[in-house]
Design a protein around this motif. Structure first.
Motif, PDB file in Angstrom:
ATOM      1  N   UNK A 144       2.504  -1.567  10.710  1.00  0.00           N
ATOM      2  CA  UNK A 144       1.158  -1.356  10.149  1.00  0.00           C
ATOM      3  C   UNK A 144       1.004   0.012   9.473  1.00  0.00           C
ATOM      4  N   UNK A 145       1.543   1.122  10.056  1.00  0.00           N
ATOM      5  CA  UNK A 145       1.365   2.424   9.377  1.00  0.00           C
ATOM      6  C   UNK A 145       2.028   2.487   8.000  1.00  0.00           C
ATOM      7  N   UNK A 146       2.971   1.570   7.740  1.00  0.00           N
ATOM      8  CA  UNK A 146       3.665   1.595   6.441  1.00  0.00           C
ATOM      9  C   UNK A 146       2.978   0.703   5.407  1.00  0.00           C
ATOM     10  N   UNK A 147       1.992  -0.076   5.846  1.00  0.00           N
ATOM     11  CA  UNK A 147       1.358  -1.046   4.938  1.00  0.00           C
ATOM     12  C   UNK A 147      -0.092  -0.677   4.638  1.00  0.00           C
ATOM     13  N   UNK A 148      -0.560  -1.117   3.453  1.00  0.00           N
ATOM     14  CA  UNK A 148      -1.970  -0.895   3.093  1.00  0.00           C
ATOM     15  C   UNK A 148      -2.817  -2.115   3.426  1.00  0.00           C
ATOM     16  N   UNK A 149      -2.226  -3.300   3.223  1.00  0.00           N
ATOM     17  CA  UNK A 149      -2.997  -4.545   3.401  1.00  0.00           C
ATOM     18  C   UNK A 149      -2.109  -5.579   4.085  1.00  0.00           C
ATOM     19  N   UNK A 150      -2.692  -6.367   4.999  1.00  0.00           N
ATOM     20  CA  UNK A 150      -1.982  -7.506   5.591  1.00  0.00           C
ATOM     21  C   UNK A 150      -2.478  -8.773   4.891  1.00  0.00           C
TER      22      UNK A 150
END
Ligand code: 3PG
Length: 410
Positions: A144-150
Protein backbone atom coordinates in the motif's frame (compact mmCIF):
# COMPACT_ATOMS: atom_id res chain seq x y z
CA UNK A 1 -25.06 7.02 -9.04
CA UNK A 2 -22.92 3.95 -8.42
CA UNK A 3 -22.19 3.21 -4.79
CA UNK A 4 -18.54 2.62 -5.64
CA UNK A 5 -15.89 4.77 -7.32
CA UNK A 6 -14.69 3.94 -10.83
CA UNK A 7 -11.59 4.84 -12.83
CA UNK A 8 -13.47 7.92 -14.04
CA UNK A 9 -13.28 9.37 -10.52
CA UNK A 10 -9.47 9.48 -10.45
CA UNK A 11 -6.61 11.23 -12.21
CA UNK A 12 -4.39 8.25 -13.01
CA UNK A 13 -1.55 9.60 -15.17
CA UNK A 14 1.85 8.86 -13.55
CA UNK A 15 0.10 7.26 -10.54
CA UNK A 16 0.92 3.79 -9.22
CA UNK A 17 -2.23 1.68 -9.49
CA UNK A 18 -2.40 -1.64 -7.68
CA UNK A 19 -4.88 -3.61 -9.79
CA UNK A 20 -6.43 -6.86 -8.47
CA UNK A 21 -7.58 -8.89 -11.47
CA UNK A 22 -8.86 -12.48 -11.75
CA UNK A 23 -6.45 -14.28 -14.10
CA UNK A 24 -7.50 -17.65 -12.60
CA UNK A 25 -7.71 -19.76 -15.77
CA UNK A 26 -8.21 -23.34 -16.88
CA UNK A 27 -4.88 -25.18 -16.69
CA UNK A 28 -3.85 -28.40 -18.44
CA UNK A 29 -2.98 -30.67 -15.49
CA UNK A 30 -0.12 -32.33 -17.42
CA UNK A 31 1.59 -29.39 -19.12
CA UNK A 32 0.48 -26.75 -16.58
CA UNK A 33 -0.30 -24.49 -19.53
CA UNK A 34 -3.20 -22.04 -19.52
CA UNK A 35 -5.84 -23.51 -21.86
CA UNK A 36 -8.29 -20.58 -21.88
CA UNK A 37 -7.21 -16.95 -21.91
CA UNK A 38 -10.78 -15.58 -21.67
CA UNK A 39 -10.29 -13.85 -18.33
CA UNK A 40 -6.81 -12.50 -19.10
CA UNK A 41 -8.15 -11.08 -22.37
CA UNK A 42 -11.14 -9.48 -20.68
CA UNK A 43 -8.99 -7.63 -18.11
CA UNK A 44 -6.40 -6.74 -20.76
CA UNK A 45 -8.82 -5.26 -23.25
CA UNK A 46 -11.25 -3.60 -20.86
CA UNK A 47 -8.99 -2.25 -18.12
CA UNK A 48 -5.22 -2.73 -18.41
CA UNK A 49 -5.01 -1.29 -21.95
CA UNK A 50 -6.81 1.86 -20.79
CA UNK A 51 -4.49 2.27 -17.79
CA UNK A 52 -1.38 1.91 -19.94
CA UNK A 53 -2.73 4.35 -22.53
CA UNK A 54 -3.54 6.87 -19.83
CA UNK A 55 0.03 6.70 -18.50
CA UNK A 56 -0.55 4.91 -15.20
CA UNK A 57 2.11 2.71 -13.58
CA UNK A 58 0.14 -0.52 -13.30
CA UNK A 59 0.94 -3.26 -10.79
CA UNK A 60 -1.14 -6.40 -11.36
CA UNK A 61 -2.03 -8.62 -8.45
CA UNK A 62 -3.75 -11.96 -9.17
CA UNK A 63 -4.11 -15.63 -8.20
CA UNK A 64 -4.04 -18.95 -10.06
CA UNK A 65 -5.44 -22.03 -8.33
CA UNK A 66 -4.77 -22.93 -4.72
CA UNK A 67 -1.62 -24.45 -3.22
CA UNK A 68 -1.80 -28.24 -3.53
CA UNK A 69 -4.27 -28.17 -6.46
CA UNK A 70 -3.22 -29.18 -10.01
CA UNK A 71 -4.13 -25.73 -11.35
CA UNK A 72 -1.82 -23.88 -8.93
CA UNK A 73 0.94 -22.23 -11.02
CA UNK A 74 3.17 -19.14 -11.02
CA UNK A 75 1.92 -16.18 -13.08
CA UNK A 76 4.87 -15.98 -15.50
CA UNK A 77 2.87 -17.44 -18.39
CA UNK A 78 -0.12 -15.23 -17.56
CA UNK A 79 2.20 -12.20 -17.92
CA UNK A 80 3.41 -13.52 -21.29
CA UNK A 81 -0.17 -14.08 -22.50
CA UNK A 82 -1.05 -10.55 -21.37
CA UNK A 83 1.96 -9.19 -23.26
CA UNK A 84 0.84 -10.95 -26.45
CA UNK A 85 -2.73 -9.69 -26.10
CA UNK A 86 -1.68 -6.09 -25.43
CA UNK A 87 1.19 -6.24 -27.91
CA UNK A 88 3.41 -4.23 -25.56
CA UNK A 89 6.06 -5.24 -22.99
CA UNK A 90 4.69 -6.58 -19.70
CA UNK A 91 7.11 -7.03 -16.81
CA UNK A 92 6.91 -9.94 -14.38
CA UNK A 93 8.57 -10.52 -11.04
CA UNK A 94 8.51 -13.84 -9.12
CA UNK A 95 7.81 -12.11 -5.83
CA UNK A 96 4.62 -10.72 -4.28
CA UNK A 97 5.73 -8.12 -1.73
CA UNK A 98 9.42 -8.80 -0.94
CA UNK A 99 12.42 -6.67 -1.95
CA UNK A 100 12.31 -7.81 -5.60
CA UNK A 101 8.66 -6.85 -5.97
CA UNK A 102 9.19 -3.50 -4.23
CA UNK A 103 12.19 -2.64 -6.41
CA UNK A 104 10.25 -3.56 -9.58
CA UNK A 105 7.32 -1.36 -8.52
CA UNK A 106 9.60 1.59 -7.72
CA UNK A 107 11.31 1.37 -11.10
CA UNK A 108 8.03 1.34 -13.11
CA UNK A 109 7.66 4.08 -15.70
CA UNK A 110 4.38 5.71 -16.74
CA UNK A 111 2.43 3.45 -19.11
CA UNK A 112 4.23 0.26 -17.94
CA UNK A 113 2.61 -2.87 -16.55
CA UNK A 114 4.14 -5.21 -13.96
CA UNK A 115 2.64 -8.58 -12.99
CA UNK A 116 3.49 -9.77 -9.47
CA UNK A 117 3.73 -13.45 -8.48
CA UNK A 118 0.63 -15.54 -7.67
CA UNK A 119 -0.69 -13.84 -4.53
CA UNK A 120 -1.68 -17.27 -3.16
CA UNK A 121 2.01 -18.20 -2.91
CA UNK A 122 1.69 -16.14 0.30
CA UNK A 123 -0.11 -18.50 2.69
CA UNK A 124 -2.11 -15.84 4.53
CA UNK A 125 -3.86 -14.57 1.36
CA UNK A 126 -6.83 -16.92 1.76
CA UNK A 127 -7.19 -16.62 5.58
CA UNK A 128 -10.49 -15.22 6.77
CA UNK A 129 -10.70 -11.86 8.50
CA UNK A 130 -12.31 -8.44 8.27
CA UNK A 131 -11.02 -5.83 5.81
CA UNK A 132 -9.50 -3.99 8.80
CA UNK A 133 -7.69 -7.18 9.93
CA UNK A 134 -6.51 -7.75 6.39
CA UNK A 135 -5.27 -4.18 6.06
CA UNK A 136 -2.74 -4.87 8.85
CA UNK A 137 -1.16 -7.87 7.09
CA UNK A 138 2.33 -7.92 5.58
CA UNK A 139 0.92 -7.90 2.05
CA UNK A 140 -1.07 -4.69 2.50
CA UNK A 141 1.47 -3.00 4.77
CA UNK A 142 4.24 -3.68 2.23
CA UNK A 143 2.45 -2.75 -1.00
CA UNK A 144 0.00 0.00 0.00
CA UNK A 145 2.75 2.60 0.76
CA UNK A 146 4.04 2.14 -2.81
CA UNK A 147 0.64 2.64 -4.46
CA UNK A 148 -1.60 5.67 -5.01
CA UNK A 149 -4.84 3.88 -5.87
CA UNK A 150 -6.22 0.34 -5.45
CA UNK A 151 -8.34 -0.93 -8.34
CA UNK A 152 -10.44 -4.05 -7.89
CA UNK A 153 -11.28 -5.52 -11.29
CA UNK A 154 -11.67 -9.10 -10.06
CA UNK A 155 -15.45 -9.53 -10.03
CA UNK A 156 -14.96 -13.28 -10.58
CA UNK A 157 -13.22 -13.48 -7.18
CA UNK A 158 -15.47 -10.95 -5.40
CA UNK A 159 -17.14 -13.73 -3.38
CA UNK A 160 -13.80 -14.27 -1.62
CA UNK A 161 -13.06 -11.95 1.31
CA UNK A 162 -9.34 -12.65 0.86
CA UNK A 163 -6.59 -10.23 1.86
CA UNK A 164 -5.85 -8.89 -1.63
CA UNK A 165 -9.58 -8.56 -2.35
CA UNK A 166 -10.59 -6.46 0.66
CA UNK A 167 -7.47 -5.40 2.62
CA UNK A 168 -6.32 -2.51 0.42
CA UNK A 169 -9.73 -0.80 0.30
CA UNK A 170 -9.34 -0.01 4.01
CA UNK A 171 -6.18 2.05 3.46
CA UNK A 172 -6.04 3.26 -0.16
CA UNK A 173 -8.36 5.33 -2.40
CA UNK A 174 -10.18 2.54 -4.27
CA UNK A 175 -11.99 2.11 -7.55
CA UNK A 176 -13.79 -0.61 -9.47
CA UNK A 177 -11.99 -1.54 -12.70
CA UNK A 178 -13.86 -1.71 -16.00
CA UNK A 179 -14.60 -5.46 -15.76
CA UNK A 180 -15.91 -5.10 -12.20
CA UNK A 181 -18.06 -2.16 -13.36
CA UNK A 182 -19.34 -3.99 -16.44
CA UNK A 183 -20.18 -7.17 -14.53
CA UNK A 184 -22.03 -5.30 -11.78
CA UNK A 185 -24.04 -3.22 -14.24
CA UNK A 186 -25.00 -6.17 -16.45
CA UNK A 187 -25.80 -8.50 -13.57
CA UNK A 188 -27.92 -5.86 -11.90
CA UNK A 189 -30.05 -5.77 -15.07
CA UNK A 190 -30.86 -9.44 -14.46
CA UNK A 191 -31.42 -9.10 -10.74
CA UNK A 192 -32.69 -5.62 -9.94
CA UNK A 193 -36.05 -5.00 -11.61
CA UNK A 194 -35.43 -7.03 -14.79
CA UNK A 195 -37.85 -6.41 -17.64
CA UNK A 196 -40.80 -8.84 -17.52
CA UNK A 197 -41.36 -11.62 -18.23
CA UNK A 198 -38.03 -12.77 -16.86
CA UNK A 199 -36.96 -16.41 -17.31
CA UNK A 200 -34.13 -18.15 -15.45
CA UNK A 201 -32.77 -21.23 -17.26
CA UNK A 202 -30.99 -23.48 -14.76
CA UNK A 203 -29.16 -26.53 -16.09
CA UNK A 204 -25.98 -28.44 -15.31
CA UNK A 205 -25.35 -30.56 -12.28
CA UNK A 206 -25.03 -27.95 -9.52
CA UNK A 207 -28.59 -28.51 -8.33
CA UNK A 208 -27.89 -27.04 -4.90
CA UNK A 209 -26.93 -23.70 -6.49
CA UNK A 210 -29.94 -23.86 -8.83
CA UNK A 211 -32.27 -24.45 -5.89
CA UNK A 212 -30.86 -21.48 -3.93
CA UNK A 213 -31.04 -19.18 -6.97
CA UNK A 214 -34.61 -20.34 -7.76
CA UNK A 215 -35.73 -19.65 -4.19
CA UNK A 216 -34.25 -16.17 -4.30
CA UNK A 217 -35.46 -15.08 -7.75
CA UNK A 218 -38.96 -16.54 -7.37
CA UNK A 219 -39.28 -15.41 -3.74
CA UNK A 220 -38.36 -11.84 -4.62
CA UNK A 221 -40.51 -11.59 -7.75
CA UNK A 222 -37.41 -11.33 -9.97
CA UNK A 223 -38.09 -14.36 -12.18
CA UNK A 224 -41.51 -15.22 -13.61
CA UNK A 225 -40.36 -18.69 -14.64
CA UNK A 226 -37.52 -20.99 -13.68
CA UNK A 227 -36.99 -23.67 -16.34
CA UNK A 228 -34.68 -26.56 -15.56
CA UNK A 229 -32.46 -28.90 -17.55
CA UNK A 230 -29.45 -31.16 -17.06
CA UNK A 231 -29.01 -33.25 -13.94
CA UNK A 232 -30.84 -30.50 -12.07
CA UNK A 233 -34.04 -31.30 -14.00
CA UNK A 234 -33.82 -34.97 -13.01
CA UNK A 235 -33.95 -33.93 -9.38
CA UNK A 236 -36.90 -31.66 -10.08
CA UNK A 237 -38.73 -34.55 -11.78
CA UNK A 238 -37.91 -36.85 -8.85
CA UNK A 239 -39.22 -34.18 -6.45
CA UNK A 240 -42.47 -34.19 -8.47
CA UNK A 241 -42.76 -37.89 -7.68
CA UNK A 242 -41.56 -39.22 -11.06
CA UNK A 243 -39.72 -42.53 -10.81
CA UNK A 244 -36.65 -42.09 -13.06
CA UNK A 245 -35.56 -45.73 -12.77
CA UNK A 246 -32.94 -47.30 -10.54
CA UNK A 247 -29.89 -46.34 -12.65
CA UNK A 248 -30.80 -42.64 -12.69
CA UNK A 249 -31.79 -42.56 -9.02
CA UNK A 250 -28.54 -44.34 -8.05
CA UNK A 251 -26.60 -41.75 -10.06
CA UNK A 252 -28.25 -38.89 -8.18
CA UNK A 253 -27.61 -40.65 -4.86
CA UNK A 254 -23.94 -41.24 -5.76
CA UNK A 255 -23.58 -37.53 -6.51
CA UNK A 256 -25.11 -36.86 -3.06
CA UNK A 257 -27.93 -34.85 -4.64
CA UNK A 258 -31.03 -36.69 -3.41
CA UNK A 259 -30.94 -34.77 -0.11
CA UNK A 260 -32.07 -31.72 -2.12
CA UNK A 261 -35.36 -33.35 -3.14
CA UNK A 262 -37.46 -32.17 -0.13
CA UNK A 263 -36.32 -28.54 -0.68
CA UNK A 264 -37.10 -28.74 -4.42
CA UNK A 265 -40.51 -30.28 -3.64
CA UNK A 266 -41.32 -27.39 -1.30
CA UNK A 267 -40.21 -24.88 -3.98
CA UNK A 268 -42.45 -26.51 -6.60
CA UNK A 269 -45.43 -26.63 -4.23
CA UNK A 270 -44.98 -22.95 -3.40
CA UNK A 271 -44.47 -21.67 -6.95
CA UNK A 272 -46.49 -24.19 -9.00
CA UNK A 273 -46.38 -23.51 -12.75
CA UNK A 274 -43.59 -20.97 -12.38
CA UNK A 275 -41.22 -23.91 -12.04
CA UNK A 276 -41.09 -25.56 -15.46
CA UNK A 277 -39.75 -29.11 -15.78
CA UNK A 278 -39.15 -31.40 -18.82
CA UNK A 279 -42.07 -33.22 -20.43
CA UNK A 280 -39.77 -35.58 -22.32
CA UNK A 281 -36.19 -36.79 -21.99
CA UNK A 282 -33.48 -38.36 -24.18
CA UNK A 283 -32.05 -41.68 -23.06
CA UNK A 284 -28.59 -43.05 -23.78
CA UNK A 285 -29.46 -46.45 -25.31
CA UNK A 286 -26.00 -47.93 -25.75
CA UNK A 287 -24.70 -44.72 -27.31
CA UNK A 288 -27.84 -43.93 -29.35
CA UNK A 289 -30.36 -41.21 -28.52
CA UNK A 290 -33.95 -42.30 -27.81
CA UNK A 291 -36.57 -39.81 -26.65
CA UNK A 292 -39.46 -40.80 -24.39
CA UNK A 293 -42.19 -38.82 -22.60
CA UNK A 294 -41.79 -38.33 -18.87
CA UNK A 295 -45.05 -40.31 -18.48
CA UNK A 296 -43.21 -43.35 -19.92
CA UNK A 297 -40.60 -43.33 -17.13
CA UNK A 298 -39.07 -45.27 -15.27
CA UNK A 299 -36.28 -46.43 -17.51
CA UNK A 300 -33.25 -48.67 -17.18
CA UNK A 301 -31.22 -46.30 -19.40
CA UNK A 302 -29.44 -43.12 -18.29
CA UNK A 303 -31.12 -39.78 -19.02
CA UNK A 304 -28.64 -37.62 -20.97
CA UNK A 305 -30.72 -34.73 -22.36
CA UNK A 306 -34.10 -33.03 -22.45
CA UNK A 307 -36.37 -34.09 -25.35
CA UNK A 308 -37.66 -32.14 -28.38
CA UNK A 309 -41.09 -31.40 -26.83
CA UNK A 310 -39.38 -29.87 -23.81
CA UNK A 311 -37.13 -27.82 -26.09
CA UNK A 312 -40.23 -26.41 -27.86
CA UNK A 313 -41.89 -25.60 -24.56
CA UNK A 314 -38.79 -23.83 -23.20
CA UNK A 315 -38.15 -22.03 -26.52
CA UNK A 316 -41.68 -20.51 -26.42
CA UNK A 317 -41.15 -19.13 -22.89
CA UNK A 318 -37.73 -17.80 -23.93
CA UNK A 319 -39.12 -16.16 -27.10
CA UNK A 320 -41.67 -14.23 -25.02
CA UNK A 321 -39.16 -13.23 -22.33
CA UNK A 322 -37.71 -9.73 -21.98
CA UNK A 323 -34.90 -10.91 -19.69
CA UNK A 324 -33.21 -14.32 -19.60
CA UNK A 325 -30.50 -15.66 -17.33
CA UNK A 326 -28.87 -18.97 -18.24
CA UNK A 327 -26.47 -21.07 -16.24
CA UNK A 328 -25.70 -24.70 -17.07
CA UNK A 329 -26.25 -26.96 -20.12
CA UNK A 330 -29.45 -28.95 -20.70
CA UNK A 331 -27.71 -32.31 -21.05
CA UNK A 332 -24.45 -34.09 -21.84
CA UNK A 333 -23.70 -31.51 -24.54
CA UNK A 334 -20.08 -32.67 -25.03
CA UNK A 335 -21.53 -35.80 -26.70
CA UNK A 336 -23.00 -35.02 -30.16
CA UNK A 337 -25.91 -37.46 -29.65
CA UNK A 338 -27.02 -35.46 -26.63
CA UNK A 339 -26.26 -31.83 -27.47
CA UNK A 340 -29.68 -31.18 -29.06
CA UNK A 341 -31.35 -29.74 -25.95
CA UNK A 342 -28.47 -27.43 -25.05
CA UNK A 343 -27.95 -26.24 -28.64
CA UNK A 344 -31.64 -25.54 -29.31
CA UNK A 345 -32.33 -23.84 -25.96
CA UNK A 346 -29.17 -21.73 -26.25
CA UNK A 347 -30.12 -20.80 -29.85
CA UNK A 348 -33.55 -19.74 -28.61
CA UNK A 349 -31.84 -17.53 -26.01
CA UNK A 350 -29.50 -16.05 -28.63
CA UNK A 351 -32.44 -15.34 -30.97
CA UNK A 352 -34.63 -13.83 -28.27
CA UNK A 353 -35.19 -10.08 -28.39
CA UNK A 354 -34.89 -9.91 -24.60
CA UNK A 355 -31.73 -9.11 -22.65
CA UNK A 356 -29.81 -12.34 -22.01
CA UNK A 357 -27.08 -13.06 -19.51
CA UNK A 358 -24.97 -16.23 -19.40
CA UNK A 359 -22.36 -17.47 -16.97
CA UNK A 360 -20.46 -20.55 -15.84
CA UNK A 361 -17.63 -22.47 -17.54
CA UNK A 362 -19.70 -25.11 -19.41
CA UNK A 363 -22.33 -22.60 -20.47
CA UNK A 364 -19.74 -20.28 -21.98
CA UNK A 365 -17.92 -23.18 -23.67
CA UNK A 366 -21.22 -24.36 -25.26
CA UNK A 367 -22.17 -20.84 -26.37
CA UNK A 368 -18.75 -20.47 -28.01
CA UNK A 369 -18.98 -23.91 -29.63
CA UNK A 370 -22.34 -23.02 -31.23
CA UNK A 371 -21.03 -19.63 -32.42
CA UNK A 372 -23.62 -17.74 -30.38
CA UNK A 373 -21.32 -15.44 -28.35
CA UNK A 374 -22.19 -12.29 -30.29
CA UNK A 375 -25.94 -12.86 -29.89
CA UNK A 376 -25.98 -13.28 -26.11
CA UNK A 377 -26.50 -9.96 -24.32
CA UNK A 378 -23.82 -10.42 -21.69
CA UNK A 379 -21.41 -13.25 -20.91
CA UNK A 380 -20.04 -13.06 -17.38
CA UNK A 381 -16.39 -13.91 -16.67
CA UNK A 382 -17.43 -15.26 -13.28
CA UNK A 383 -18.39 -18.70 -11.98
CA UNK A 384 -18.84 -18.88 -8.21
CA UNK A 385 -19.17 -15.11 -7.80
CA UNK A 386 -21.98 -15.01 -10.36
CA UNK A 387 -23.84 -17.82 -8.60
CA UNK A 388 -23.58 -16.05 -5.23
CA UNK A 389 -24.66 -12.75 -6.80
CA UNK A 390 -27.75 -14.42 -8.31
CA UNK A 391 -28.56 -15.91 -4.90
CA UNK A 392 -28.81 -12.33 -3.64
CA UNK A 393 -25.67 -12.58 -1.52
CA UNK A 394 -23.49 -9.56 -0.84
CA UNK A 395 -20.02 -10.15 -2.29
CA UNK A 396 -17.19 -9.10 0.09
CA UNK A 397 -15.09 -7.64 -2.74
CA UNK A 398 -17.98 -5.39 -3.81
CA UNK A 399 -18.93 -4.43 -0.25
CA UNK A 400 -15.30 -3.40 0.37
CA UNK A 401 -15.40 -1.09 -2.67
CA UNK A 402 -18.70 0.41 -1.49
CA UNK A 403 -17.29 1.01 2.01
CA UNK A 404 -14.16 2.59 0.53
CA UNK A 405 -16.34 5.01 -1.47
CA UNK A 406 -18.06 6.13 1.74
CA UNK A 407 -14.78 7.09 3.41
CA UNK A 408 -14.39 9.82 0.74
CA UNK A 409 -10.72 8.79 0.48
CA UNK A 410 -9.88 10.12 -2.96
C1 3PG B 1 -13.06 -18.41 -9.53
O1 3PG B 1 -12.53 -18.89 -10.53
O2 3PG B 1 -14.23 -18.71 -9.16
C2 3PG B 1 -12.27 -17.39 -8.74
O3 3PG B 1 -11.07 -17.10 -9.35
C3 3PG B 1 -12.07 -17.81 -7.31
O4 3PG B 1 -11.24 -18.93 -7.24
P1 3PG B 1 -11.30 -19.90 -5.97
O5 3PG B 1 -12.59 -20.67 -6.08
O6 3PG B 1 -10.08 -20.77 -6.06
O7 3PG B 1 -11.29 -19.04 -4.73
Amino acid sequence: MAKYKTLDDFEIKDKVLLVRVDFNSEIDPQTKNVTSDVRIKAHAEATLKELAEKGAKTVVLAHQGRKGDPDYTPLKQHAEILQNILNCPVKYVDDVFGDKAKAAIKSLQSGEILVLENVRSWDKETKSGTPEDHSKTDLVQSLAPLADIFVNDAFAAAHRGHVSMVGFTAVLPSAAGRIMERELKSLSKALEKPEKPCVYVMGGAKADDSLEISKYVLGNGIADFVVVGGVTSQLFLAAKGVDLGKKNMDFLAKKELTGLIPGIKALMEQYGEKVVVPVDVALDMDGKRKEIDVSELPTEYPIFDIGAKTVDKYAKLIADAKAIVVSGPMGVYENKEFNYGTKKVFEAIANSKGFSLAGGGNTIAAIQEYGLSDKVGYISTAGGALIEFLMGKKLPGVVALENAAETKRI
